[in-house]
Design a protein around this motif. Structure first.
Motif: not given
Length: 448
Positions: A127, A314-315, A317-318, A381
């Motif tokens: 990822s 924005a994610d 999952v992160q 990220d």
């Protein structure tokens, strides 16, 4: 005329003359605000860096961050001087005096996060690994990032709380010093593996780094000592400053050419520089007085410019991965330090305090993360997630320590050992800290 106008348009000096004092003043304000909340000022400086980056200012005013601190002005000079000061503040006598406890706590509080960090990195690889990044350097880097402790920030926390004459002082600082040295060695190995094109190149880089370290100890170390003795006889203090600054730059250049980061060269030169000399201490204080309060804040802002909280925002999952990073980083470091200190004979109160202090990442973690980002081992990220982890663990240290010290009964032995923080082997105490690197690493001490 057109050429002159174009040159003026591309000249970064005017913007720089506005941006640098603005950054320094904002960092000083951030440090002052968090000190009122009982936090080490480094927390405020990191927060200012994040606010001035794409997370806030870049979101409000796109392009403003590039004006604020142009890429051509990355403050590595201040960072090199800081690493020299960190190396110079290591007190070998105090490490020897606490070697059994310090080694046990340090190795455990590194080994456990390394192991759990390795498992976490294996899960994160698909990822978060940048395109083309091999699995081994990525996994090694994440494991090292999980296992660092900020020796200077930790020292400053102890000083701020008046704990530098308690039984907790010397063992905690010795553990952090062992941790620091081990972390830099591990990071050097990661850099060597990441930069090398083949396993043989990595081995060659590692052997060259070891050879250079031996050269610094055997050949270079006596030189400043002789120069110091001469300077004290003929009053050539200014020449000592020139030699120290030139030496740390040349040592940094050597390790950079070898294939490990320039920071290691500056750290090594600081470690071999003589302690206890009036001339050396005066000149290192001069370096510190300018570089640490003026140049080092630029590093925090540079870190903020590289981090973007909007990416994980924005994610969802992160954010889950960010939670996983904290779930590994905190229990592994704090739990490992506490368990090892308890097995080494410390009381539960002291053992938990040492564990909480070992969990403080601070500036050391930011240096590690910036090295990884510069090498391309991580992307923006994951860099942002790890910066947030460093900020949270650093900010949690002071309140956690207060709760432990106030909420647990004090051991009877503590009153009898109140002088354990006295100098060892005639050396100055390891909190160096008494107005030196540790004092500023956790934040600027107000001028008298």
């Amino acid at each position: 005329m057109a050429a002159a106008a174009a040159a003026a348009a591309t000249d970064p000096l005017p913007d720089l003359l506005i941006a640098v004092p603005a950054v320094i003043l904002l960092c000083a304000l951030g440090a002052r605000l968090v000190r009122r909340a009982g936090q080490p000022p480094v927390v405020g400086e990191i927060a200012v860096g994040l606010l001035l980056g794409p997370s806030f200012l870049g979101w409000l005013l796109p392009g403003a961050q590039e004006w604020l601190l142009p890429a051509s002005c990355l403050p590595y000079l201040g960072l090199l001087i800081f690493m020299f000061l960190v190396g110079h503040e290591l007190r070998i006598g105090s490490l020897r005096a606490q070697s059994s406890t310090a080694a046990a706590v340090s190795m455990t509080s590194i080994a456990l996060p390394l192991g759990l960090g390795t498992l976490l990195a294996l899960g994160m690889y698909d990822s978060f690994a940048p395109e083309g990044m091999e699995r081994l350097p990525f996994v090694l880097f994440i494991a090292v990032a999980m296992s660092t402790t900020a020796f200077p920030v930790m020292a400053r926390i102890l000083v701020d709380r008046g704990m530098y004459r308690t039984p907790l002082d010397v063992p905690a600082l010795a553990c952090a010093a062992f941790d620091d040295v081990t972390a830099w060695c591990l990071l050097a190995a990661v850099v060597a593996v990441s930069s090398a094109g083949s396993p043989m190149e990595a081995v060659t880089t590692a052997l060259s780094a070891v050879g250079f370290a031996l050269f610094m100890v055997a050949v270079v170390r006596p030189v400043p000592a002789r120069l110091t003795a001469r300077a004290e006889r003929v009053s050539t203090d200014g020449m000592v400053l020139v030699v120290l600054f030139s030496g740390l730059c040349l040592s940094a250049l050597a390790t950079d050419l070898i294939g490990v980061h320039a920071l290691f060269g500056a750290f090594l030169f600081g470690a071999v520089t003589p302690r206890g000399s009036r001339v050396i201490e005066l000149q290192t204080a001069r370096l510190r007085a300018f570089a640490v309060p003026v140049l080092l804040p630029l590093f925090f802002v540079t870190t903020g410019l590289r981090a973007d909280v909007g990416l994980p925002a924005a994610d969802p999952v992160q954010w889950l991965w960010a939670g996983a990073v904290l779930a590994v980083a905190v229990p592994a470091k704090w739990g490992g330090g506490t368990g090892a200190a308890r097995l080494a004979g410390r009381s539960w109160r002291d053992a938990m305090s040492i564990g909480a202090l070992m969990n403080c990442r601070g500036l050391t973690e930011l240096i590690v993360l910036n090295v990884g980002l510069g090498l391309g081992v991580t992307g923006q990220d994951l860099f942002t997630i790890l910066v947030l982890m460093a900020l949270i663990t650093t900010a949690a240290t002071s309140p956690a320590l207060d709760r432990i010290r106030e909420g647990m009964p004090e051991d009877a032995l503590e009153g009898e050992e109140a002088q354990v923080g006295e100098p060892v082997d005639g050396e100055r105490r390891p909190d160096g800290v008494q107005g030196t690197v540790g004092a500023r690493a956790g934040g600027a001490r107000p001028a008298p």
